[in-house]
Design an enzyme around this catalytic site. Structure first.
Site, PDB file in Angstrom:
ATOM      1  N   HIS A 208      -4.156 -23.997  35.553  1.00 13.17           N
ATOM      2  CA  HIS A 208      -3.972 -22.766  36.333  1.00 13.17           C
ATOM      3  C   HIS A 208      -5.164 -21.820  36.152  1.00 13.17           C
ATOM      4  O   HIS A 208      -5.029 -20.693  35.677  1.00 13.17           O
ATOM      5  CB  HIS A 208      -2.670 -22.069  35.930  1.00 13.17           C
ATOM      6  CG  HIS A 208      -1.457 -22.908  36.190  1.00 13.17           C
ATOM      7  ND1 HIS A 208      -0.883 -23.709  35.223  1.00 13.17           N
ATOM      8  CD2 HIS A 208      -0.728 -23.095  37.318  1.00 13.17           C
ATOM      9  CE1 HIS A 208       0.162 -24.338  35.735  1.00 13.17           C
ATOM     10  NE2 HIS A 208       0.276 -23.994  37.012  1.00 13.17           N
ATOM     11  N   ASN A 209      -6.316 -22.306  36.528  1.00  7.66           N
ATOM     12  CA  ASN A 209      -7.564 -21.562  36.355  1.00  7.66           C
ATOM     13  C   ASN A 209      -8.129 -21.141  37.711  1.00  7.66           C
ATOM     14  O   ASN A 209      -7.482 -21.309  38.749  1.00  7.66           O
ATOM     15  CB  ASN A 209      -8.569 -22.414  35.579  1.00  7.66           C
ATOM     16  CG  ASN A 209      -8.672 -23.817  36.165  1.00  7.66           C
ATOM     17  OD1 ASN A 209      -8.695 -23.998  37.382  1.00  7.66           O
ATOM     18  ND2 ASN A 209      -8.709 -24.824  35.302  1.00  7.66           N
ATOM     19  N   PHE A 210      -9.346 -20.621  37.711  1.00 10.94           N
ATOM     20  CA  PHE A 210      -9.937 -20.131  38.953  1.00 10.94           C
ATOM     21  C   PHE A 210     -10.119 -21.247  39.976  1.00 10.94           C
ATOM     22  O   PHE A 210      -9.921 -21.038  41.178  1.00 10.94           O
ATOM     23  CB  PHE A 210     -11.277 -19.452  38.682  1.00 10.94           C
ATOM     24  CG  PHE A 210     -12.022 -19.091  39.939  1.00 10.94           C
ATOM     25  CD1 PHE A 210     -11.595 -18.045  40.753  1.00 10.94           C
ATOM     26  CD2 PHE A 210     -13.131 -19.831  40.345  1.00 10.94           C
ATOM     27  CE1 PHE A 210     -12.257 -17.733  41.929  1.00 10.94           C
ATOM     28  CE2 PHE A 210     -13.803 -19.520  41.521  1.00 10.94           C
ATOM     29  CZ  PHE A 210     -13.357 -18.466  42.311  1.00 10.94           C
ATOM     30  N   HIS A 212      -8.254 -23.821  40.445  1.00 10.03           N
ATOM     31  CA  HIS A 212      -6.945 -24.049  41.070  1.00 10.03           C
ATOM     32  C   HIS A 212      -6.665 -22.951  42.098  1.00 10.03           C
ATOM     33  O   HIS A 212      -6.176 -23.235  43.198  1.00 10.03           O
ATOM     34  CB  HIS A 212      -5.856 -24.054  39.989  1.00 10.03           C
ATOM     35  CG  HIS A 212      -4.470 -23.987  40.541  1.00 10.03           C
ATOM     36  ND1 HIS A 212      -3.889 -25.020  41.258  1.00 10.03           N
ATOM     37  CD2 HIS A 212      -3.527 -23.001  40.481  1.00 10.03           C
ATOM     38  CE1 HIS A 212      -2.662 -24.679  41.614  1.00 10.03           C
ATOM     39  NE2 HIS A 212      -2.424 -23.458  41.166  1.00 10.03           N
ATOM     40  N   HIS A 248      -2.279 -15.815  42.977  1.00  6.68           N
ATOM     41  CA  HIS A 248      -0.955 -16.303  42.589  1.00  6.68           C
ATOM     42  C   HIS A 248      -0.833 -16.779  41.143  1.00  6.68           C
ATOM     43  O   HIS A 248       0.275 -16.935  40.635  1.00  6.68           O
ATOM     44  CB  HIS A 248      -0.494 -17.412  43.551  1.00  6.68           C
ATOM     45  CG  HIS A 248      -1.018 -18.777  43.208  1.00  6.68           C
ATOM     46  ND1 HIS A 248      -2.298 -19.187  43.498  1.00  6.68           N
ATOM     47  CD2 HIS A 248      -0.412 -19.821  42.609  1.00  6.68           C
ATOM     48  CE1 HIS A 248      -2.453 -20.427  43.083  1.00  6.68           C
ATOM     49  NE2 HIS A 248      -1.331 -20.838  42.542  1.00  6.68           N
ATOM     50  N   ASP A 249      -1.953 -17.012  40.450  1.00  5.15           N
ATOM     51  CA  ASP A 249      -1.880 -17.434  39.040  1.00  5.15           C
ATOM     52  C   ASP A 249      -2.761 -16.574  38.136  1.00  5.15           C
ATOM     53  O   ASP A 249      -3.193 -17.037  37.072  1.00  5.15           O
ATOM     54  CB  ASP A 249      -2.277 -18.907  38.901  1.00  5.15           C
ATOM     55  CG  ASP A 249      -1.088 -19.851  39.045  1.00  5.15           C
ATOM     56  OD1 ASP A 249       0.049 -19.410  38.774  1.00  5.15           O
ATOM     57  OD2 ASP A 249      -1.290 -21.015  39.432  1.00  5.15           O
TER      58      ASP A 249
END
Length: 353
Positions: A208-210, A212, A248-249
């Site tokens: 869940h990083n940039f 993604h 969103h994350d």
């Protein structure tokens, strides 16, 4: 700001770099052009006491910065909360500096010159810049070929071959190609600042990083062009979808909601075990957009901003996979008679992955 003040501290009331005396004849405050109240100097009846208090503050700043450095080295991270803490320390240093300069002008610093004081304040350790604190100066100044612009509209686009700075540039391209910049008078400099802050607020976690974030936004971009969502939903809903995908994350710690709840983490406690991560992503997103330099919605009136805020919150909260089956079941019930003019229908379809 006034809540930080002690009974005898020196305060400054100001706006537009002008100071005002607090009297009964002062003009009324207004939301369009508000006054700002600032603690200028920490008052002490004794100059020695004041100097001792400032020295104690400086000692505490050094200790906190040292702890931040140790944490970053131990965990190889520079997450959102640490970056906020670093900024707060910088703000505190600036506040102390302003206090010292003010007292020096008033002849209140007896034992130390203002210059010596300021040197002491900034003796504190310099925290090293991490990957997230650095950004390429020419990220947004490069051109993108027509072929590449068209490639971004394809589900076959491979983000793995591009560097982070390229992906940031491509996000800007998506906004411009969709016509959102002109339609909503989005300031280009604010968009740049917003995207860099978003990049800075994604952690170096395995998934869940940039990168993604970019992949989700790019797939939404593909869908928008593939089914002509602008003509079906309108530019405002498309803007909501794009910003929701990008945000969103934000600040995802790498551990899912089940872990947060079972471990009784700060996020689970803060949001009462109800979609703690998704609520946090929303909170970080609007915290970033509250900053003047990042407020890409600054040209919107209150009614449209309310629509945007509600839409982004709805989309991001819907990414909690615990709700997936529920949302999918509701969508399947209406899909055969789907109506783009029905808000209840489009709200179910406007879910980011």
């Amino acid at each position: 700001m006034a809540a930080e003040a002690c009974p005898h501290d020196i305060l400054r009331l100001h706006k537009k770099n002008l100071s005002y005396k607090i009297t009964s004849s002062i003009s009324s405050n207004s939301s369009d052009d508000p006054y700002h109240l600032q603690v200028i100097s920490f008052y002490s009846s004794s100059s020695d006491n004041y100097e001792a208090e400032i020295l104690l503050l400086i000692k505490r700043i050094k200790k906190i910065e040292s702890e931040i450095l140790k944490f970053q080295e131990a965990h190889f991270t520079s997450n959102y909360m640490l970056r906020v803490l670093k900024q707060k320390l910088i703000n505190l240093k600036n506040k102390i500096t302003e206090s010292v300069l003010f007292r020096s002008k008033q002849g209140l610093n007896k034992n130390f010159s203002s210059i010596k004081w300021i040197e002491k304040i900034f003796e504190t350790s310099k925290l090293p810049l991490t990957k997230h604190d650095k950004m390429y100066p020419n990220t947004f100044n490069r051109s993108v070929s027509r072929k590449l612009r068209e490639g971004l509209k394809s589900p076959k686009f491979d983000a793995r071959q591009w560097q982070d700075q390229d992906l940031l540039l491509f996000l800007k391209v998506m906004f411009t190609e969709l016509g959102l910049m002109n339609k909503f008078k989005i300031n280009i400099t604010k968009l740049h600042s917003f995207l860099i802050k978003v990049y800075d607020s994604y952690n170096d976690v395995p998934f869940h990083n940039f990168r993604h974030c970019f992949c989700v936004a790019q797939m939404m971009y593909v869908i928008i062009w593939a089914v002509d969502l602008i003509s079906k939903l309108g530019e405002l809903e498309v803007l909501i979808l794009m910003v929701s995908c990008i945000c969103h994350d934000l600040d995802h710690p790498g551990y899912n909601n089940i872990y947060q709840i079972n471990a009784h983490t700060e996020l689970a406690l803060r949001y009462n075990d109800i979609s703690p991560l998704e609520n946090h992503h929303c909170s970080v997103a609007f915290y970033l957009m509250e900053k003047k330099e990042c407020n890409i919605f600054s040209s919107f009136d209150s009614d449209n901003y309310k629509i945007i805020r509600e839409g982004i919150i709805r989309c991001i909260l819907a990414t909690d996979m615990a709700r997936h089956n529920e949302i999918l079941a509701e969508f399947n019930e209406i899909v055969s008679s789907f109506d783009y003019t029905s808000k209840s229908h489009t709200n179910l379809s406007g879910v980011t992955p």
